[in-house]
Scaffold this active site. Structure first.
Site, PDB file in Angstrom:
ATOM      1  NE  ARG A  25      -2.584  -1.500   3.262  1.00 26.24           N
ATOM      2  CZ  ARG A  25      -2.742  -2.675   3.841  1.00 26.24           C
ATOM      3  NH1 ARG A  25      -3.462  -3.600   3.251  1.00 26.24           N
ATOM      4  NH2 ARG A  25      -2.211  -2.935   5.014  1.00 26.24           N
TER       5      ARG A  25
ATOM      6  CD  GLU B  59       1.012  -9.771  18.253  1.00 24.60           C
ATOM      7  OE1 GLU B  59       0.488  -9.861  19.353  1.00 24.60           O
ATOM      8  OE2 GLU B  59       0.443  -9.301  17.253  1.00 24.60           O
TER       9      GLU B  59
END
Length: 179
Positions: A67, A104
């Site tokens: 993006r 994560e």
């Protein structure tokens, strides 16, 4: 470091974002920039304002997959400077520099074709969201390894609760809005 972004950009982005609950999974509120891209006059104003802000301060724009690309490409065109693509591993033909970073619960990698960066080139890194800062930090390391200098990182949105800024060290960073 450049001057603070014009306040008009925050208003423009906020007016043209769409919030999508439970995407990509339950409990996540996704902020979609697609409406801004689809609003020609708003997107032109956004790019023109960024071009005025960064003109003379940068020599190239690096877009982060994926993006960051629709933000970086028109800005590079408006400034008549190169656009550099920093992509997920395996998407660019070699030779490439590769930088691993931690997510994560996993690791990922970003790659850059080093011949797209000139020694000492002042580069603006642009992406849609700063979350944990892993991708942005990996892009800084790639650009520096290729001989460039990150002038600033710019993100459309910063997710405050994830504290991605902490991973960026002393690299200049700005976000249009903080959510």
């Amino acid at each position: 470091m450049t001057a603070p972004l014009p306040k008009s950009l925050a208003h423009l982005v906020e007016e043209n974002l769409r919030e999508v609950p439970d995407f990509p999974e339950a409990g996540v509120l996704f902020r979609d920039m697609t409406p801004m891209l689809a609003n020609g006059p708003a997107f032109k104003e956004f790019i023109d304002t960024l071009a005025d802000h960064y003109r003379g301060h940068i020599d190239a724009v690096a877009g982060l997959e994926s993006r960051g690309f629709p933000l970086a490409a028109p800005l590079a065109v408006a400034l008549e400077i190169p656009m550099i693509m920093i992509r997920k591993a395996g998407k660019l033909p070699g030779p490439v520099l590769r930088e691993d970073y931690t997510l994560e619960y996993a690791t990922a990698s970003m790659e850059l074709q080093p011949f797209t960066v000139e020694d000492g080139q002042r580069i603006l890194v642009i992406d849609d969201v700063l979350a944990t800062g892993g991708t942005a930090n990996a892009s800084v390391r790639l650009i520096e390894r290729a001989g460039g200098q990150v002038e600033e990182i710019l993100c459309l949105m910063e997710l405050r609760e994830l504290d991605g800024r902490a991973k960026l060290g002393d690299v200049s960073f700005q976000s249009v809005i903080v959510v």
